[in-house]
Design a protein around this motif. Structure first.
Motif, PDB file in Angstrom:
ATOM      1  N   LEU A  64       0.821  -1.210   0.000  1.00  0.00           N
ATOM      2  CA  LEU A  64       0.000   0.000   0.000  1.00  0.00           C
ATOM      3  C   LEU A  64       0.863   1.272   0.000  1.00  0.00           C
ATOM      4  CD1 LEU A  64      -2.907   0.946  -0.122  1.00  0.00           C
ATOM      5  CD2 LEU A  64      -2.956   0.912   2.382  1.00  0.00           C
ATOM      6  N   GLU A  65       1.912   1.289   0.801  1.00  0.00           N
ATOM      7  CA  GLU A  65       2.789   2.460   0.866  1.00  0.00           C
ATOM      8  C   GLU A  65       3.479   2.700  -0.479  1.00  0.00           C
ATOM      9  OE1 GLU A  65       6.839   3.783   3.190  1.00  0.00           O
ATOM     10  OE2 GLU A  65       5.379   2.600   4.313  1.00  0.00           O
ATOM     11  N   GLN A  66       3.998   1.649  -1.094  1.00  0.00           N
ATOM     12  CA  GLN A  66       4.647   1.777  -2.403  1.00  0.00           C
ATOM     13  C   GLN A  66       3.632   2.229  -3.462  1.00  0.00           C
ATOM     14  OE1 GLN A  66       5.989  -2.345  -2.384  1.00  0.00           O
ATOM     15  NE2 GLN A  66       8.094  -1.651  -2.700  1.00  0.00           N
ATOM     16  N   SER A  67       2.417   1.714  -3.380  1.00  0.00           N
ATOM     17  CA  SER A  67       1.370   2.090  -4.338  1.00  0.00           C
ATOM     18  C   SER A  67       1.017   3.563  -4.189  1.00  0.00           C
ATOM     19  CB  SER A  67       0.132   1.223  -4.132  1.00  0.00           C
ATOM     20  OG  SER A  67       0.427  -0.129  -4.367  1.00  0.00           O
ATOM     21  N   ARG A  68       0.870   4.013  -2.959  1.00  0.00           N
ATOM     22  CA  ARG A  68       0.573   5.437  -2.717  1.00  0.00           C
ATOM     23  C   ARG A  68       1.693   6.318  -3.268  1.00  0.00           C
ATOM     24  NH1 ARG A  68      -1.647   4.475   3.359  1.00  0.00           N
ATOM     25  NH2 ARG A  68      -3.847   4.245   2.809  1.00  0.00           N
ATOM     26  N   ASP A  69       2.926   5.871  -3.077  1.00  0.00           N
ATOM     27  CA  ASP A  69       4.085   6.627  -3.552  1.00  0.00           C
ATOM     28  C   ASP A  69       4.084   6.709  -5.082  1.00  0.00           C
ATOM     29  OD1 ASP A  69       6.816   7.885  -3.123  1.00  0.00           O
ATOM     30  OD2 ASP A  69       7.359   6.156  -4.364  1.00  0.00           O
ATOM     31  N   LEU A  70       3.856   5.584  -5.759  1.00  0.00           N
ATOM     32  CA  LEU A  70       3.870   5.592  -7.225  1.00  0.00           C
ATOM     33  C   LEU A  70       2.724   6.453  -7.767  1.00  0.00           C
ATOM     34  CD1 LEU A  70       5.451   4.531  -9.665  1.00  0.00           C
ATOM     35  CD2 LEU A  70       3.853   2.614  -9.746  1.00  0.00           C
ATOM     36  N   LEU A  71       1.553   6.340  -7.165  1.00  0.00           N
ATOM     37  CA  LEU A  71       0.426   7.192  -7.565  1.00  0.00           C
ATOM     38  C   LEU A  71       0.772   8.674  -7.395  1.00  0.00           C
ATOM     39  CD1 LEU A  71      -2.537   5.167  -6.069  1.00  0.00           C
ATOM     40  CD2 LEU A  71      -2.443   5.972  -8.431  1.00  0.00           C
ATOM     41  N   ALA A  72       1.367   9.019  -6.279  1.00  0.00           N
ATOM     42  CA  ALA A  72       1.710  10.413  -6.000  1.00  0.00           C
ATOM     43  C   ALA A  72       2.714  10.954  -7.023  1.00  0.00           C
ATOM     44  CB  ALA A  72       2.277  10.551  -4.587  1.00  0.00           C
ATOM     45  N   ARG A  73       3.629  10.109  -7.466  1.00  0.00           N
ATOM     46  CA  ARG A  73       4.624  10.546  -8.458  1.00  0.00           C
ATOM     47  C   ARG A  73       3.976  10.828  -9.812  1.00  0.00           C
ATOM     48  NH1 ARG A  73       9.753   9.869  -6.286  1.00  0.00           N
ATOM     49  NH2 ARG A  73       9.714   8.615  -4.401  1.00  0.00           N
ATOM     50  N   ALA A  74       2.767  10.302 -10.027  1.00  0.00           N
ATOM     51  CA  ALA A  74       2.003  10.577 -11.251  1.00  0.00           C
ATOM     52  C   ALA A  74       0.894  11.602 -10.972  1.00  0.00           C
ATOM     53  CB  ALA A  74       1.412   9.282 -11.800  1.00  0.00           C
ATOM     54  N   ASP A  75       0.978  12.275  -9.830  1.00  0.00           N
ATOM     55  CA  ASP A  75       0.002  13.293  -9.412  1.00  0.00           C
ATOM     56  C   ASP A  75      -1.385  12.722  -9.131  1.00  0.00           C
ATOM     57  OD1 ASP A  75       1.930  15.338  -9.617  1.00  0.00           O
ATOM     58  OD2 ASP A  75       1.522  15.554 -11.763  1.00  0.00           O
ATOM     59  N   TRP A  76      -1.448  11.518  -8.604  1.00  0.00           N
ATOM     60  CA  TRP A  76      -2.702  10.882  -8.238  1.00  0.00           C
ATOM     61  C   TRP A  76      -2.654  10.467  -6.768  1.00  0.00           C
ATOM     62  CZ3 TRP A  76      -6.264  11.746 -11.626  1.00  0.00           C
ATOM     63  CH2 TRP A  76      -5.999  11.719 -12.995  1.00  0.00           C
ATOM     64  N   ALA A  77      -3.812  10.109  -6.230  1.00  0.00           N
ATOM     65  CA  ALA A  77      -3.901   9.585  -4.867  1.00  0.00           C
ATOM     66  C   ALA A  77      -5.137   8.701  -4.773  1.00  0.00           C
ATOM     67  CB  ALA A  77      -4.008  10.714  -3.852  1.00  0.00           C
ATOM     68  N   PHE A  78      -5.104   7.750  -3.855  1.00  0.00           N
ATOM     69  CA  PHE A  78      -6.304   6.973  -3.570  1.00  0.00           C
ATOM     70  C   PHE A  78      -7.316   7.902  -2.906  1.00  0.00           C
ATOM     71  CE2 PHE A  78      -3.354   3.198  -3.345  1.00  0.00           C
ATOM     72  CZ  PHE A  78      -3.936   2.489  -4.388  1.00  0.00           C
ATOM     73  N   SER A  79      -8.554   7.827  -3.344  1.00  0.00           N
ATOM     74  CA  SER A  79      -9.597   8.653  -2.767  1.00  0.00           C
ATOM     75  C   SER A  79     -10.482   7.798  -1.865  1.00  0.00           C
ATOM     76  CB  SER A  79     -10.456   9.265  -3.875  1.00  0.00           C
ATOM     77  OG  SER A  79     -11.600   9.868  -3.310  1.00  0.00           O
ATOM     78  N   PRO A  80     -10.739   8.264  -0.636  1.00  0.00           N
ATOM     79  CA  PRO A  80     -11.617   7.509   0.260  1.00  0.00           C
ATOM     80  C   PRO A  80     -13.079   7.527  -0.192  1.00  0.00           C
ATOM     81  CG  PRO A  80     -10.917   9.561   1.292  1.00  0.00           C
ATOM     82  CD  PRO A  80     -10.171   9.450  -0.010  1.00  0.00           C
ATOM     83  N   SER A  81     -13.399   8.354  -1.189  1.00  0.00           N
ATOM     84  CA  SER A  81     -14.789   8.416  -1.665  1.00  0.00           C
ATOM     85  C   SER A  81     -14.978   7.697  -3.011  1.00  0.00           C
ATOM     86  CB  SER A  81     -15.233   9.876  -1.790  1.00  0.00           C
ATOM     87  OG  SER A  81     -14.431  10.549  -2.732  1.00  0.00           O
ATOM     88  N   SER A  82     -13.933   7.001  -3.481  1.00  0.00           N
ATOM     89  CA  SER A  82     -14.024   6.267  -4.744  1.00  0.00           C
ATOM     90  C   SER A  82     -14.116   4.768  -4.475  1.00  0.00           C
ATOM     91  CB  SER A  82     -12.796   6.549  -5.611  1.00  0.00           C
ATOM     92  OG  SER A  82     -12.676   5.588  -6.642  1.00  0.00           O
ATOM     93  N   LYS A  83     -15.200   4.139  -4.930  1.00  0.00           N
ATOM     94  CA  LYS A  83     -15.340   2.693  -4.738  1.00  0.00           C
ATOM     95  C   LYS A  83     -14.243   1.933  -5.456  1.00  0.00           C
ATOM     96  CE  LYS A  83     -20.310   2.656  -3.934  1.00  0.00           C
ATOM     97  NZ  LYS A  83     -21.613   2.253  -4.448  1.00  0.00           N
TER      98      LYS A  83
END
Length: 116
Positions: A64-83
């Motif tokens: 999860l931490e690595q995934s959040r990091d890779l998403l952030a490097r592409a200017d994205w983030a997991f959203s708590p309101s997205s199914k």
């Protein structure tokens, strides 16, 4: 002044090297086509869609931490309101890295899939 970190492109290919997977294995596991992956590989400034980054996180079996990091490097983030984001995060937390099974779940609940 903060030093600029490693780009999405560079981090992705660093993670691929660390995974000891061939590029072909990565794009297949991410449910991407060869041309799309080639574009990511050849264009250092390519800005991938969020679902593409999530598919690559699954393909590389990132935590999860690595995934959040890779998403952030592409200017994205997991959203708590997205199914979709919540389903993908649960798959990552549960180490369920079969993209086809994940896509069955996503399609069932959201009529969406990762990858192509």
């Amino acid at each position: 002044m903060q030093i600029i970190g490693v780009s999405f492109h560079d981090k992705l290919f660093e993670l691929i090297d660390e995974s000891h997977l061939d590029n072909k294995d990565v794009w297949k596991r991410a449910n991407l086509d060869r041309k799309h992956f080639s574009k990511i590989q050849c264009d250092q400034n390519y800005h991938p869609k969020k679902k593409t980054v999530m598919a690559l996180c699954i393909a590389l079996q990132l935590d999860l931490e690595q995934s959040r990091d890779l998403l952030a490097r592409a200017d994205w983030a997991f959203s708590p309101s997205s199914k979709v984001d919540l389903i993908v995060q649960k798959a990552i937390i549960d180490k369920q890295y079969d993209i086809m099974q994940l896509n069955v779940t996503l399609f069932k609940y959201m009529n969406e899939i990762l990858g192509v």
